[in-house]
Design a protein around this motif. Structure first.
Motif, mmCIF file in Angstrom:
data_model
loop_
_atom_site.group_PDB
_atom_site.id
_atom_site.type_symbol
_atom_site.label_atom_id
_atom_site.label_comp_id
_atom_site.label_asym_id
_atom_site.label_seq_id
_atom_site.Cartn_x
_atom_site.Cartn_y
_atom_site.Cartn_z
ATOM 1 N N PRO A 1 0.769 -1.230 0.012
ATOM 2 C CA PRO A 1 0.003 -0.017 -0.085
ATOM 3 C C PRO A 1 0.875 1.193 0.012
ATOM 4 O O PRO A 1 0.243 2.365 -0.369
ATOM 5 C CB PRO A 1 -0.915 -0.197 1.358
ATOM 6 C CG PRO A 1 -1.020 -1.629 1.635
ATOM 7 C CD PRO A 1 0.353 -2.024 0.932
ATOM 8 N N THR B 1 -12.098 6.810 -0.842
ATOM 9 C CA THR B 1 -10.878 6.023 -0.939
ATOM 10 C C THR B 1 -10.861 5.154 0.354
ATOM 11 O O THR B 1 -10.856 5.693 1.589
ATOM 12 C CB THR B 1 -9.808 7.169 -0.794
ATOM 13 O OG1 THR B 1 -9.892 7.955 -1.843
ATOM 14 C CG2 THR B 1 -8.474 6.509 -0.845
ATOM 15 N N TYR C 1 -8.901 2.845 3.003
ATOM 16 C CA TYR C 1 -7.687 2.594 3.511
ATOM 17 C C TYR C 1 -7.792 1.076 4.355
ATOM 18 O O TYR C 1 -7.695 0.855 5.365
ATOM 19 C CB TYR C 1 -7.348 3.554 4.780
ATOM 20 C CG TYR C 1 -7.327 5.019 4.015
ATOM 21 C CD1 TYR C 1 -6.322 5.646 3.027
ATOM 22 C CD2 TYR C 1 -8.477 5.655 4.472
ATOM 23 C CE1 TYR C 1 -6.395 6.786 2.682
ATOM 24 C CE2 TYR C 1 -8.612 7.048 3.997
ATOM 25 C CZ TYR C 1 -7.405 7.444 2.898
ATOM 26 O OH TYR C 1 -7.550 8.792 2.241
ATOM 27 N N SER D 1 -3.044 -1.296 7.561
ATOM 28 C CA SER D 1 -2.773 -0.801 8.836
ATOM 29 C C SER D 1 -1.145 -0.813 8.888
ATOM 30 O O SER D 1 -0.411 -1.522 8.327
ATOM 31 C CB SER D 1 -3.295 -1.530 9.953
ATOM 32 O OG SER D 1 -2.976 -2.632 9.963
ATOM 33 N N TYR E 1 -2.346 7.750 4.585
ATOM 34 C CA TYR E 1 -3.937 7.937 5.176
ATOM 35 C C TYR E 1 -4.403 9.219 4.854
ATOM 36 O O TYR E 1 -5.702 9.627 4.876
ATOM 37 C CB TYR E 1 -3.823 7.549 6.792
ATOM 38 C CG TYR E 1 -3.364 6.120 7.017
ATOM 39 C CD1 TYR E 1 -4.331 5.065 6.993
ATOM 40 C CD2 TYR E 1 -2.243 5.928 7.254
ATOM 41 C CE1 TYR E 1 -3.910 3.968 7.087
ATOM 42 C CE2 TYR E 1 -1.890 4.734 7.619
ATOM 43 C CZ TYR E 1 -2.497 3.480 7.608
ATOM 44 O OH TYR E 1 -2.089 2.562 7.770
ATOM 45 N N SER F 1 -6.133 10.622 -1.292
ATOM 46 C CA SER F 1 -7.166 10.351 -1.754
ATOM 47 C C SER F 1 -7.201 10.489 -3.146
ATOM 48 O O SER F 1 -6.351 10.892 -3.768
ATOM 49 C CB SER F 1 -8.317 10.976 -1.123
ATOM 50 O OG SER F 1 -8.270 12.390 -1.515
ATOM 51 N N ASP G 1 -10.566 0.285 -3.187
ATOM 52 C CA ASP G 1 -9.532 -0.157 -2.183
ATOM 53 C C ASP G 1 -8.269 0.256 -2.554
ATOM 54 O O ASP G 1 -7.683 0.572 -3.857
ATOM 55 C CB ASP G 1 -9.731 -1.677 -2.127
ATOM 56 C CG ASP G 1 -9.684 -2.594 -3.416
ATOM 57 O OD1 ASP G 1 -8.310 -2.391 -4.130
ATOM 58 O OD2 ASP G 1 -10.430 -3.348 -3.637
ATOM 59 N N HIS G 2 -7.045 -0.189 -1.983
ATOM 60 C CA HIS G 2 -5.719 0.200 -2.306
ATOM 61 C C HIS G 2 -5.155 -0.630 -3.717
ATOM 62 O O HIS G 2 -4.395 -0.084 -4.199
ATOM 63 C CB HIS G 2 -4.851 -0.033 -1.114
ATOM 64 C CG HIS G 2 -4.217 -1.301 -1.092
ATOM 65 N ND1 HIS G 2 -4.788 -2.320 -0.128
ATOM 66 C CD2 HIS G 2 -3.011 -2.120 -1.527
ATOM 67 C CE1 HIS G 2 -4.117 -3.375 -0.196
ATOM 68 N NE2 HIS G 2 -3.097 -3.416 -0.945
ATOM 69 N N THR H 1 -4.136 2.998 -5.310
ATOM 70 C CA THR H 1 -2.579 3.407 -5.143
ATOM 71 C C THR H 1 -2.076 3.544 -6.458
ATOM 72 O O THR H 1 -1.176 4.254 -6.651
ATOM 73 C CB THR H 1 -1.765 2.589 -4.195
ATOM 74 O OG1 THR H 1 -1.966 0.959 -4.514
ATOM 75 C CG2 THR H 1 -2.310 2.442 -2.653
#
Length: 258
Positions: free
Chosen positions: A14, A62, A64, A67, A74, A77, A110-111, A115
């Motif tokens: 991520p 967006t 996240y 973790s 974070y 966006s 989702d990422h 991303t």
């Protein structure tokens, strides 16, 4: 407009948008390699549903879905709009192919989607929607989904399968620039060779035929977007990029045009 290729991208970890290196440079140049699409459909390894679902959100959020990464990640966006027109067309095409499909009213990015797109299309001025995968279905199933979606690319829609050419989280290292072990390189080279030669049968049976398949993909979900891209664009592909991060993630990318 001319037909677009379909693309398979390895989205890696991520933290991709806040890292510098070969893959980030490649993604930043991606929009220069093809005509600007009217819309983008992303099949990400990080959305599972059965039956398939396509997002109908007009302002996708967006997500996240990770973790433990730096706080600046974070704060990013990807504010692209969704496309109800595209989601309706996806449902129609899959249904006509005998593949049940439903819409999801609120699903965001989702990422696996945002991303790489944040680097490739930072203006976020192209409508984007996502289509889910079916984790417990085989490569042929995902190839058939891609085949049903092929008309989209002839109408200016860029179909992106976002996963990872190699993906073993159990061997994940702490060093971003770590050298890949032989078992990663060997599998990655097998994949590149068979895509270059258009060996559809071998690719669909990669679990049985590829060296170190289990080591590189303990589970299938990060390679399944490749088969959607192949189904829509043809088995023979052109490698757009090759590099590695964290030792075990091949960031290989391919374009497919039948």
């Amino acid at each position: 407009m001319d037909s677009l290729p379909t693309i398979f991208l390895s989205h890696g970890a991520p933290d991709l948008p806040i890292r510098d290196g070969a893959v980030s440079d490649f993604l930043r140049s991606l929009h220069q390699q093809f005509p600007k699409p009217k819309a983008i459909l992303v099949i990400s390894a990080h959305w599972h549903s059965d039956p398939p679902m396509v997002s109908a959100a007009t302002h996708p959020r967006t997500i996240y879905d990770f973790s433990g990464f730096p706080s600046q990640l974070y704060e990013l966006s990807f504010p692209a709009l969704g496309s109800s027109e595209l989601s309706d067309r996806v449902v129609t095409l899959l249904t006509q192919a005998g593949i049940p499909c439903e819409t999801h009213p609120t699903r965001g990015f989702d990422h696996g989607a945002w991303t790489p797109l944040l680097l490739a299309y930072p203006a976020a001025d192209i409508p984007v929607t996502q289509l889910s995968m079916q984790y417990y279905r085989d490569p042929l199933h995902h190839w058939q989904i891609g085949k049903a979606l092929e008309p989209l690319r002839h109408d200016g829609v860029l179909i992106i399968g976002s996963g990872s050419a190699t993906h073993n989280m159990y061997a994940f290292g702490e060093s971003y620039n770590a050298e890949p072990p032989d078992w990663v390189r060997v599998f990655d080279q097998w994949l590149a060779q068979n895509i270059a030669e258009g060996n559809q049968e071998a690719l669909l049976q990669y679990r049985q035929r590829a060296p170190y398949a289990k080591e590189n993909h303990p589970t299938d979900e990060h390679l399944m977007p490749l088969f959607v891209a192949m189904g829509a664009g043809g088995a023979k592909g052109k490698q757009l990029h090759s590099s590695y991060i964290y030792g075990v993630f091949s960031m290989a990318a391919y374009a497919f045009t039948s």
